[in-house]
Write a protein that holds these residues in place. Structure first.
Motif, mmCIF file in Angstrom:
data_model
loop_
_atom_site.group_PDB
_atom_site.id
_atom_site.type_symbol
_atom_site.label_atom_id
_atom_site.label_comp_id
_atom_site.label_asym_id
_atom_site.label_seq_id
_atom_site.Cartn_x
_atom_site.Cartn_y
_atom_site.Cartn_z
ATOM 1 N N GLU A 231 -3.469 -13.793 8.339
ATOM 2 C CA GLU A 231 -2.699 -12.558 8.523
ATOM 3 C C GLU A 231 -2.417 -11.769 7.092
ATOM 4 O O GLU A 231 -2.482 -10.543 6.934
ATOM 5 N N SER A 232 -2.188 -12.782 6.077
ATOM 6 C CA SER A 232 -1.707 -11.853 4.719
ATOM 7 C C SER A 232 -2.903 -11.475 3.861
ATOM 8 O O SER A 232 -2.663 -11.233 2.946
ATOM 9 N N THR B 208 -5.793 -9.533 2.529
ATOM 10 C CA THR B 208 -6.281 -7.975 2.493
ATOM 11 C C THR B 208 -7.636 -7.903 2.106
ATOM 12 O O THR B 208 -8.315 -6.801 1.942
ATOM 13 N N CYS C 3 -1.307 -5.812 7.557
ATOM 14 C CA CYS C 3 -0.634 -5.972 6.248
ATOM 15 C C CYS C 3 0.742 -5.911 6.245
ATOM 16 O O CYS C 3 1.296 -6.811 5.392
ATOM 17 N N ALA D 139 2.393 -8.923 7.501
ATOM 18 C CA ALA D 139 2.231 -9.845 6.536
ATOM 19 C C ALA D 139 3.084 -9.839 5.096
ATOM 20 O O ALA D 139 3.749 -10.928 4.635
ATOM 21 N N HIS D 140 3.220 -8.579 4.749
ATOM 22 C CA HIS D 140 3.914 -8.418 3.478
ATOM 23 C C HIS D 140 5.133 -7.829 3.879
ATOM 24 O O HIS D 140 6.377 -8.286 4.000
ATOM 25 N N ASP E 67 4.456 -2.060 0.687
ATOM 26 C CA ASP E 67 3.878 -3.262 -0.283
ATOM 27 C C ASP E 67 2.831 -2.533 -0.874
ATOM 28 O O ASP E 67 1.815 -1.990 -0.371
ATOM 29 N N CYS F 220 -0.672 -2.877 0.854
ATOM 30 C CA CYS F 220 -0.770 -2.442 2.063
ATOM 31 C C CYS F 220 -0.996 -0.638 1.998
ATOM 32 O O CYS F 220 -1.882 -0.141 2.548
#
Length: 102
Positions: free
Chosen positions: A24-25, A27, A67, A70-71, A75, A78
């Motif tokens: 998920e995190s 990118t 994004c 997850a963040h 962020d 993102c």
């Protein structure tokens, strides 16, 4: 061929959405896919099929939500994805304008 172009578009959108089995995190795949879409739009603006703009908008929104989940909202990673997506969206909009409006 049209089928090949649709396949490329579909694959790139899957990477933008993060539907590639990545964490998920992560990118990295969405970012690289957005950069490739941007590059392709700059050299071959008509490569992507009709309806791609709407599919792209949905995929970009999904990437941002993923994004931010997850963040965090706002962020830097993102926001970077959102900026790349916005740039692509502008190129897609310009591609669809009649010549007399440019």
């Amino acid at each position: 061929s049209a089928a090949g172009e649709a396949g490329v578009a579909s694959s790139l959108l899957a990477h933008v959405r993060g539907a590639t089995g990545a964490q998920e995190s992560d990118t990295d795949a969405p970012e690289k896919a957005l950069r490739l879409i941007s590059r392709l739009l700059s050299v071959r603006p008509m490569l992507f099929p009709a309806g791609f703009q709407e599919q792209f908008a949905d995929a970009a929104a999904a990437a941002r939500r993923r994004c931010e989940g997850a963040h965090s909202v706002g962020d830097e990673l993102c926001e970077g994805l959102a900026s790349l997506a916005s740039s692509c969206a502008l190129m897609l909009t310009a591609r669809d304008l009649p010549d007399d409006e440019l």
